[in-house]
Design a protein around this motif. Structure first.
Motif, PDB file in Angstrom:
ATOM      1  N   MET A 108       0.765  -1.150   0.069  1.00  0.00           N
ATOM      2  CA  MET A 108       0.107   0.053   0.078  1.00  0.00           C
ATOM      3  C   MET A 108       0.874   1.289  -0.077  1.00  0.00           C
ATOM      4  O   MET A 108       1.962   1.377   1.036  1.00  0.00           O
ATOM      5  N   LYS A 109       0.584   2.211  -0.839  1.00  0.00           N
ATOM      6  CA  LYS A 109       1.523   3.442  -1.058  1.00  0.00           C
ATOM      7  C   LYS A 109       0.590   4.636  -0.706  1.00  0.00           C
ATOM      8  O   LYS A 109       1.280   5.705  -0.505  1.00  0.00           O
ATOM      9  N   ARG A 110      -0.693   4.746  -0.924  1.00  0.00           N
ATOM     10  CA  ARG A 110      -1.507   5.991  -0.707  1.00  0.00           C
ATOM     11  C   ARG A 110      -2.731   5.389  -0.055  1.00  0.00           C
ATOM     12  O   ARG A 110      -3.658   4.477  -0.151  1.00  0.00           O
ATOM     13  N   ILE A 111      -2.972   6.510   0.898  1.00  0.00           N
ATOM     14  CA  ILE A 111      -4.275   6.154   1.817  1.00  0.00           C
ATOM     15  C   ILE A 111      -4.984   7.633   2.109  1.00  0.00           C
ATOM     16  O   ILE A 111      -4.315   8.613   1.451  1.00  0.00           O
ATOM     17  N   ALA A 112      -6.109   7.584   2.249  1.00  0.00           N
ATOM     18  CA  ALA A 112      -6.879   8.802   2.608  1.00  0.00           C
ATOM     19  C   ALA A 112      -7.614   8.886   3.896  1.00  0.00           C
ATOM     20  O   ALA A 112      -7.921   7.749   4.677  1.00  0.00           O
ATOM     21  N   VAL A 113      -8.090   9.942   4.343  1.00  0.00           N
ATOM     22  CA  VAL A 113      -8.608  10.158   5.660  1.00  0.00           C
ATOM     23  C   VAL A 113      -9.609  11.021   5.281  1.00  0.00           C
ATOM     24  O   VAL A 113      -9.710  12.224   4.687  1.00  0.00           O
ATOM     25  N   LEU A 114     -11.099  10.801   6.072  1.00  0.00           N
ATOM     26  CA  LEU A 114     -12.146  11.884   5.865  1.00  0.00           C
ATOM     27  C   LEU A 114     -12.911  11.707   7.329  1.00  0.00           C
ATOM     28  O   LEU A 114     -12.769  10.728   8.160  1.00  0.00           O
ATOM     29  N   THR A 115     -13.596  12.721   7.684  1.00  0.00           N
ATOM     30  CA  THR A 115     -14.407  12.983   8.659  1.00  0.00           C
ATOM     31  C   THR A 115     -15.752  13.143   8.554  1.00  0.00           C
ATOM     32  O   THR A 115     -16.023  13.989   7.403  1.00  0.00           O
ATOM     33  N   SER A 116     -16.641  12.486   8.886  1.00  0.00           N
ATOM     34  CA  SER A 116     -18.002  12.444   8.571  1.00  0.00           C
ATOM     35  C   SER A 116     -19.028  12.447   9.624  1.00  0.00           C
ATOM     36  O   SER A 116     -18.827  12.225  11.125  1.00  0.00           O
ATOM     37  N   GLY A 117     -20.353  12.876   9.469  1.00  0.00           N
ATOM     38  CA  GLY A 117     -21.332  12.879  10.529  1.00  0.00           C
ATOM     39  C   GLY A 117     -21.287  14.322  11.432  1.00  0.00           C
ATOM     40  O   GLY A 117     -20.256  15.311  11.126  1.00  0.00           O
ATOM     41  N   HIS A 126       5.431   9.200   7.812  1.00  0.00           N
ATOM     42  CA  HIS A 126       6.693   8.569   8.686  1.00  0.00           C
ATOM     43  C   HIS A 126       6.701   7.209   8.139  1.00  0.00           C
ATOM     44  O   HIS A 126       7.779   6.643   8.220  1.00  0.00           O
ATOM     45  N   SER A 127       5.572   6.593   7.849  1.00  0.00           N
ATOM     46  CA  SER A 127       5.781   5.019   7.228  1.00  0.00           C
ATOM     47  C   SER A 127       5.931   4.847   5.808  1.00  0.00           C
ATOM     48  O   SER A 127       5.960   3.829   5.273  1.00  0.00           O
ATOM     49  N   GLY A 128       6.073   6.073   5.404  1.00  0.00           N
ATOM     50  CA  GLY A 128       6.395   6.244   3.665  1.00  0.00           C
ATOM     51  C   GLY A 128       5.203   6.116   2.747  1.00  0.00           C
ATOM     52  O   GLY A 128       5.520   5.768   1.639  1.00  0.00           O
ATOM     53  N   LEU A 129       4.145   6.471   3.303  1.00  0.00           N
ATOM     54  CA  LEU A 129       2.975   6.745   2.693  1.00  0.00           C
ATOM     55  C   LEU A 129       2.753   7.948   2.134  1.00  0.00           C
ATOM     56  O   LEU A 129       3.181   9.048   2.612  1.00  0.00           O
ATOM     57  N   GLU A 130       1.976   8.012   0.922  1.00  0.00           N
ATOM     58  CA  GLU A 130       1.199   9.499   0.632  1.00  0.00           C
ATOM     59  C   GLU A 130      -0.097   9.157   1.320  1.00  0.00           C
ATOM     60  O   GLU A 130      -0.872   8.288   1.133  1.00  0.00           O
ATOM     61  N   VAL A 131      -0.486  10.618   1.732  1.00  0.00           N
ATOM     62  CA  VAL A 131      -1.712  10.646   2.536  1.00  0.00           C
ATOM     63  C   VAL A 131      -2.493  11.821   1.905  1.00  0.00           C
ATOM     64  O   VAL A 131      -1.888  13.036   1.733  1.00  0.00           O
ATOM     65  N   PHE A 132      -3.723  11.535   1.684  1.00  0.00           N
ATOM     66  CA  PHE A 132      -4.740  12.396   0.923  1.00  0.00           C
ATOM     67  C   PHE A 132      -5.879  12.767   2.067  1.00  0.00           C
ATOM     68  O   PHE A 132      -6.235  12.031   2.807  1.00  0.00           O
ATOM     69  N   GLY A 133      -6.581  13.900   2.021  1.00  0.00           N
ATOM     70  CA  GLY A 133      -7.614  14.366   2.757  1.00  0.00           C
ATOM     71  C   GLY A 133      -8.657  14.385   1.953  1.00  0.00           C
ATOM     72  O   GLY A 133      -8.796  14.993   0.847  1.00  0.00           O
ATOM     73  N   VAL A 134      -9.856  13.972   2.187  1.00  0.00           N
ATOM     74  CA  VAL A 134     -11.007  14.036   1.460  1.00  0.00           C
ATOM     75  C   VAL A 134     -11.915  15.019   2.381  1.00  0.00           C
ATOM     76  O   VAL A 134     -12.124  14.895   3.608  1.00  0.00           O
ATOM     77  N   TYR A 135     -12.302  16.102   1.616  1.00  0.00           N
ATOM     78  CA  TYR A 135     -12.893  17.220   2.272  1.00  0.00           C
ATOM     79  C   TYR A 135     -14.629  17.025   2.008  1.00  0.00           C
ATOM     80  O   TYR A 135     -15.100  16.581   1.273  1.00  0.00           O
ATOM     81  N   GLN A 136     -15.162  17.493   3.265  1.00  0.00           N
ATOM     82  CA  GLN A 136     -16.746  17.303   3.116  1.00  0.00           C
ATOM     83  C   GLN A 136     -17.333  16.019   3.194  1.00  0.00           C
ATOM     84  O   GLN A 136     -18.329  15.688   2.719  1.00  0.00           O
ATOM     85  N   GLY A 137     -16.541  15.050   3.973  1.00  0.00           N
ATOM     86  CA  GLY A 137     -16.862  13.681   4.017  1.00  0.00           C
ATOM     87  C   GLY A 137     -17.382  12.884   2.808  1.00  0.00           C
ATOM     88  O   GLY A 137     -16.545  13.138   1.826  1.00  0.00           O
ATOM     89  N   TYR A 138     -18.406  12.152   2.941  1.00  0.00           N
ATOM     90  CA  TYR A 138     -18.502  11.098   1.952  1.00  0.00           C
ATOM     91  C   TYR A 138     -19.062  12.168   0.673  1.00  0.00           C
ATOM     92  O   TYR A 138     -19.181  11.692  -0.372  1.00  0.00           O
ATOM     93  N   GLN A 139     -19.736  13.385   1.133  1.00  0.00           N
ATOM     94  CA  GLN A 139     -20.229  14.218  -0.107  1.00  0.00           C
ATOM     95  C   GLN A 139     -19.054  14.734  -0.817  1.00  0.00           C
ATOM     96  O   GLN A 139     -18.935  14.646  -2.177  1.00  0.00           O
ATOM     97  N   GLY A 140     -18.024  14.992   0.007  1.00  0.00           N
ATOM     98  CA  GLY A 140     -16.442  15.259  -0.790  1.00  0.00           C
ATOM     99  C   GLY A 140     -16.141  14.082  -1.693  1.00  0.00           C
ATOM    100  O   GLY A 140     -15.303  14.271  -2.731  1.00  0.00           O
ATOM    101  N   LEU A 141     -16.341  12.995  -1.087  1.00  0.00           N
ATOM    102  CA  LEU A 141     -15.600  11.667  -1.896  1.00  0.00           C
ATOM    103  C   LEU A 141     -16.372  11.431  -3.171  1.00  0.00           C
ATOM    104  O   LEU A 141     -15.723  11.196  -4.298  1.00  0.00           O
TER     105      LEU A 141
END
Length: 318
Positions: A1-10, A29-44
């Motif tokens: 796994m090289k890329r992950i994302a995070v979102l906040t919802s509710g 720190h673990s060598g990943l690229e990290v993405f942010g999803v804005y506006q929760g599932y709507q932004g997804l």
């Protein structure tokens, strides 16, 4: 796994930013690229996805709310909506997603997992109503906000020799009411998990008045009744009272040390799970140990409140 994302919802909860910060920095720190999803599932669904770096999450650990924002998204409940979200994740080469939110957010993570996209859930809700964890992100901060309000209201209740009713959040869970009521010395606590006979409440209040007690604090969870409904019932029995509805003030504010640490621990563990190739898991804390469990199974369970604590609150309010 090289890329992950995070979102906040509710609903937002203090400590969400700490969790986002931990996911981003632990991932990098673990060598990943990290993405942010804005506006929760709507932004997804809308493709509002941006790459984050170490500086993107600087100076947020002490902030309430969520830097990624949040939104309700009925469209994500449809298969077409979820497929749009998965396609947008794949466009960015994202292979795993961390979802911070409550039971509704978890259900979205379950649907993504069932569609073959690995998700990790972090419990973020002030209601503390997620099964499988002793505490959820935001509960401790909300609790301290309520306790602070109770302490202030008691000063006025004492000065005016009057009963005060404080309505708190929690949906169908009574954790905020129970914990704050016990910590704040409330004479009466009404929670959804206990079908309290209102006559018992009246008898207890009248007994206190008869022995010279000049003021009382009654904490009611919104899942039982509104503060105004309780006030009307008391007024009909000749008990003068005032109502305070704390509302959304309970959701905001700088997170406590506990919520900052909890968010950091949850976020770090979520990244570890994705790195180990695990999806469909939810993070929690049990006896101060970070745990994880099958996210699809945990939603079948029912949140349980500590009824021994409730009994103790009644024994101490004599």
């Amino acid at each position: 796994m090289k890329r992950i994302a995070v979102l906040t919802s509710g609903g937002d909860a203090p400590g969400m930013n700490a969790a986002v910060r931990a996911v981003v920095r632990k991932g990098i720190h673990s060598g990943l690229e990290v993405f942010g999803v804005y506006q929760g599932y709507q932004g997804l669904i809308a493709g509002n996805i941006k790459k984050l770096d170490v500086g993107s999450v600087g100076d947020i650990v002490q902030r309430g709310g969520t830097m990624l924002y949040s939104a309700r998204c009925p469209e994500f409940k449809t298969e077409e909506g979820r497929q749009k979200g998965i396609e947008n994740l794949k466009k960015h080469g994202i292979e795993g997603l961390v979802v911070v939110g409550g039971d509704g957010s978890y259900m979205g993570a379950v649907k993504l997992t069932e569609a073959g996209f690995p998700c990790i859930g972090i419990p973020g809700t002030i209601d503390n109503d997620i099964p499988g964890t002793d505490f959820t992100l935001g509960f401790d901060t909300a609790l301290n906000t309520v306790i602070d309000a109770i302490d202030k209201i008691r000063d006025t209740a004492t000065s005016h020799e009057r009963t005060f009713i404080i309505e708190v959040m929690g949906r169908d869970a009574g954790d905020i009411a129970l914990w704050s009521g016990l910590a704040g010395g409330a004479e009466t606590i009404l929670i959804p998990e206990s079908k309290e006979d209102f006559q018992d409440v009246l008898d207890r209040l009248k007994s206190g008045l008869a022995r010279g007690k000049k003021h009382s604090i009654l904490v009611v969870a919104e899942g039982v009744a509104t503060g105004d409904e309780v006030a009307h019932a008391l007024q009909e029995e000749g008990i003068d009272n005032r109502v305070t509805v704390l509302g959304h003030i309970q959701r905001g504010g700088s997170p406590t040390a506990m919520d900052r640490v909890l968010g950091s621990r949850f976020g770090g563990h979520a990244v570890d799970l994705l790195l180990a190739g695990h999806g469909g898991r939810a993070v929690g804390i049990r006896k101060n140990e970070i745990v994880d469990y099958d996210i699809m199974e945990i939603l079948k369970e029912k949140h349980e409140i500590d009824m021994n604590m409730y009994q103790l609150s009644k024994e101490l309010s004599i």
